[in-house]
Design an enzyme around this catalytic site. Sequence first.
Site, PDB file in Angstrom:
ATOM      1  N   LYS A 160      88.184  69.928 -36.814  1.00  0.00           N
ATOM      2  CA  LYS A 160      87.134  70.110 -35.795  1.00  0.00           C
ATOM      3  C   LYS A 160      86.323  68.815 -35.613  1.00  0.00           C
ATOM      4  O   LYS A 160      85.917  68.472 -34.494  1.00  0.00           O
ATOM      5  CB  LYS A 160      86.217  71.274 -36.194  1.00  0.00           C
ATOM      6  CG  LYS A 160      85.020  71.488 -35.286  1.00  0.00           C
ATOM      7  CD  LYS A 160      85.383  71.938 -33.880  1.00  0.00           C
ATOM      8  CE  LYS A 160      84.118  72.023 -33.017  1.00  0.00           C
ATOM      9  NZ  LYS A 160      84.388  72.435 -31.650  1.00  0.00           N
ATOM     10  N   LYS A 195      74.902  66.596 -33.983  1.00  0.00           N
ATOM     11  CA  LYS A 195      75.235  67.062 -35.344  1.00  0.00           C
ATOM     12  C   LYS A 195      76.695  66.753 -35.673  1.00  0.00           C
ATOM     13  O   LYS A 195      77.015  66.215 -36.735  1.00  0.00           O
ATOM     14  CB  LYS A 195      74.986  68.573 -35.422  1.00  0.00           C
ATOM     15  CG  LYS A 195      75.618  69.265 -36.621  1.00  0.00           C
ATOM     16  CD  LYS A 195      75.804  70.763 -36.398  1.00  0.00           C
ATOM     17  CE  LYS A 195      76.660  71.134 -35.235  1.00  0.00           C
ATOM     18  NZ  LYS A 195      77.586  72.199 -35.325  1.00  0.00           N
TER      19      LYS A 195
HETATM   20  P1  NAP Z   1      73.662  78.809 -30.221  1.00  0.00           P
HETATM   21  O1  NAP Z   1      73.772  79.281 -28.811  1.00  0.00           O
HETATM   22  O2  NAP Z   1      72.459  78.076 -30.659  1.00  0.00           O
HETATM   23  O3  NAP Z   1      73.899  80.094 -31.150  1.00  0.00           O
HETATM   24  C1  NAP Z   1      73.645  80.114 -32.512  1.00  0.00           C
HETATM   25  C2  NAP Z   1      73.090  81.487 -32.836  1.00  0.00           C
HETATM   26  O4  NAP Z   1      72.927  81.621 -34.239  1.00  0.00           O
HETATM   27  C3  NAP Z   1      71.715  81.729 -32.191  1.00  0.00           C
HETATM   28  O5  NAP Z   1      71.771  82.952 -31.472  1.00  0.00           O
HETATM   29  C4  NAP Z   1      70.789  81.784 -33.397  1.00  0.00           C
HETATM   30  O6  NAP Z   1      69.705  82.673 -33.230  1.00  0.00           O
HETATM   31  C5  NAP Z   1      71.717  82.298 -34.470  1.00  0.00           C
HETATM   32  N1  NAP Z   1      71.222  81.984 -35.803  1.00  0.00           N
HETATM   33  C6  NAP Z   1      70.821  80.785 -36.294  1.00  0.00           C
HETATM   34  N2  NAP Z   1      70.473  80.908 -37.577  1.00  0.00           N
HETATM   35  C7  NAP Z   1      70.665  82.202 -37.903  1.00  0.00           C
HETATM   36  C8  NAP Z   1      70.463  82.952 -39.086  1.00  0.00           C
HETATM   37  N3  NAP Z   1      69.997  82.358 -40.201  1.00  0.00           N
HETATM   38  N4  NAP Z   1      70.764  84.278 -39.077  1.00  0.00           N
HETATM   39  C9  NAP Z   1      71.224  84.874 -37.959  1.00  0.00           C
HETATM   40  N5  NAP Z   1      71.433  84.215 -36.795  1.00  0.00           N
HETATM   41  C10 NAP Z   1      71.163  82.897 -36.779  1.00  0.00           C
HETATM   42  O7  NAP Z   1      74.899  77.877 -30.601  1.00  0.00           O
HETATM   43  P2  NAP Z   1      76.418  77.979 -30.111  1.00  0.00           P
HETATM   44  O8  NAP Z   1      76.604  77.049 -28.963  1.00  0.00           O
HETATM   45  O9  NAP Z   1      76.813  79.411 -29.999  1.00  0.00           O
HETATM   46  O10 NAP Z   1      77.137  77.284 -31.358  1.00  0.00           O
HETATM   47  C11 NAP Z   1      77.379  77.978 -32.587  1.00  0.00           C
HETATM   48  C12 NAP Z   1      78.328  77.129 -33.428  1.00  0.00           C
HETATM   49  O11 NAP Z   1      79.568  76.969 -32.713  1.00  0.00           O
HETATM   50  C13 NAP Z   1      77.801  75.722 -33.715  1.00  0.00           C
HETATM   51  O12 NAP Z   1      78.193  75.322 -35.005  1.00  0.00           O
HETATM   52  C14 NAP Z   1      78.502  74.876 -32.658  1.00  0.00           C
HETATM   53  O13 NAP Z   1      78.630  73.522 -33.056  1.00  0.00           O
HETATM   54  C15 NAP Z   1      79.837  75.592 -32.550  1.00  0.00           C
HETATM   55  N6  NAP Z   1      80.545  75.437 -31.254  1.00  0.00           N
HETATM   56  C16 NAP Z   1      79.873  75.572 -30.068  1.00  0.00           C
HETATM   57  C17 NAP Z   1      80.579  75.429 -28.874  1.00  0.00           C
HETATM   58  C18 NAP Z   1      79.899  75.542 -27.512  1.00  0.00           C
HETATM   59  O14 NAP Z   1      80.511  75.133 -26.499  1.00  0.00           O
HETATM   60  N7  NAP Z   1      78.683  76.071 -27.420  1.00  0.00           N
HETATM   61  C19 NAP Z   1      81.948  75.169 -28.887  1.00  0.00           C
HETATM   62  C20 NAP Z   1      82.600  75.080 -30.104  1.00  0.00           C
HETATM   63  C21 NAP Z   1      81.899  75.212 -31.294  1.00  0.00           C
HETATM   64  P3  NAP Z   1      68.403  82.345 -32.310  1.00  0.00           P
HETATM   65  O15 NAP Z   1      68.618  83.142 -31.072  1.00  0.00           O
HETATM   66  O16 NAP Z   1      67.243  82.810 -33.119  1.00  0.00           O
HETATM   67  O17 NAP Z   1      68.391  80.860 -32.083  1.00  0.00           O
END
Ligand code: NAP
Length: 298
Positions: free
Chosen positions: A171, A239
């Site tokens: 990744k 990150k």
């Molecule tokens: P995001 O929209 O910020 O979602 C992360 C979620 O995790 C939020 O809803 C957050 O809650 C929740 N969270 C954080 N800490 C937590 C905890 N301690 N307990 C329970 N829930 C918790 O991010 P995302 O874009 O979905 O990305 C998630 C992961 O996938 C990351 O590692 C990212 O690098 C990876 N990723 C993302 C993409 C993309 O295109 N977005 C693609 C591939 C990989 P809150 O609502 O309170 O913030």
Amino acid sequence: MTTVAVIGLGIMGGPMAANLVKAGFDVVGHNRSPDKVKTLVDAGGRGADTVADAVRDADVIVTMVPDSPDVEEVTSGEGGVFANAEKGALYVDMSTIRPDVAVGVAQAGRAAGLRVLDAPVSGGEAAAIEGSLSIMVGGEADDFAAARPVLDAVGKTVVHVGPAGSGQTVKAANQLIVAGNIELLAEAVVFLEAYGVDTDAALEVLGGGLAGSTVLNRKGAGMLAREFAPGFRLALHHKDLGIVTTAAREAGVVIPLGAVVGQLVAAMVARGDGGLDHSGLLKLVTELSGRDQNREES
Ligand code: NAP
């Protein structure tokens, strides 16, 4: 029926949980801010107020949270995954985190009697919604085979790449390629606009040749329209470029172009644009070229 707990229902975890419901799994979701749980419940899943409640009866536990400290927080401690899951349950972290942290999490999970995989994803929000993610999986082959039904419900290209931590290493390479690809596409767009070329036509023909890419297909139109709602936040790509820079350095490998793109992404985050989609790198290239942010006529 297989019960799947999903912790982290954000841009990626939300639609992935919805696809697991569609595939017939009993899905229990938990999120730090509770409003996102309601969306899953509306889609046919169940909600849990705590991590412990979510994982207690789960056969498979998926985490999709932002960063390494978040994964350590949800897995460790009295209220965490490892203290509350059934022995033998399968824990699959699908967040993008440091490979060395993934190895440590796998060791701690196995010590608690769980089977553990690191299974980060690529394809962005669109692929999460479509259920067509690329999933790179590190861990034991038997555990990978056991996780396949869950992974196949959210992904299209699902590959076991090696032992614990390997998924995160692959990744990191993915994020290096994507960041470089976006930066060069941004530079091409500003260049084309400076010459007054029909940029829709230009991207169409570029997409059919060797310059074509999934980045161009998925991000090109949004860049031309200056639509930078995330998608994938620049803060998260910052990150990931930190992860690949550190890991490359530890391996004695140089990534000169990656280092430059890493600095450009860092600049976007430092000036307060970390909440934009990573295609927002176009803003910086536009400014560095002394051009107006609005799409230009010539
Ligand atoms: P995001 O929209 O910020 O979602 C992360 C979620 O995790 C939020 O809803 C957050 O809650 C929740 N969270 C954080 N800490 C937590 C905890 N301690 N307990 C329970 N829930 C918790 O991010 P995302 O874009 O979905 O990305 C998630 C992961 O996938 C990351 O590692 C990212 O690098 C990876 N990723 C993302 C993409 C993309 O295109 N977005 C693609 C591939 C990989 P809150 O609502 O309170 O913030």
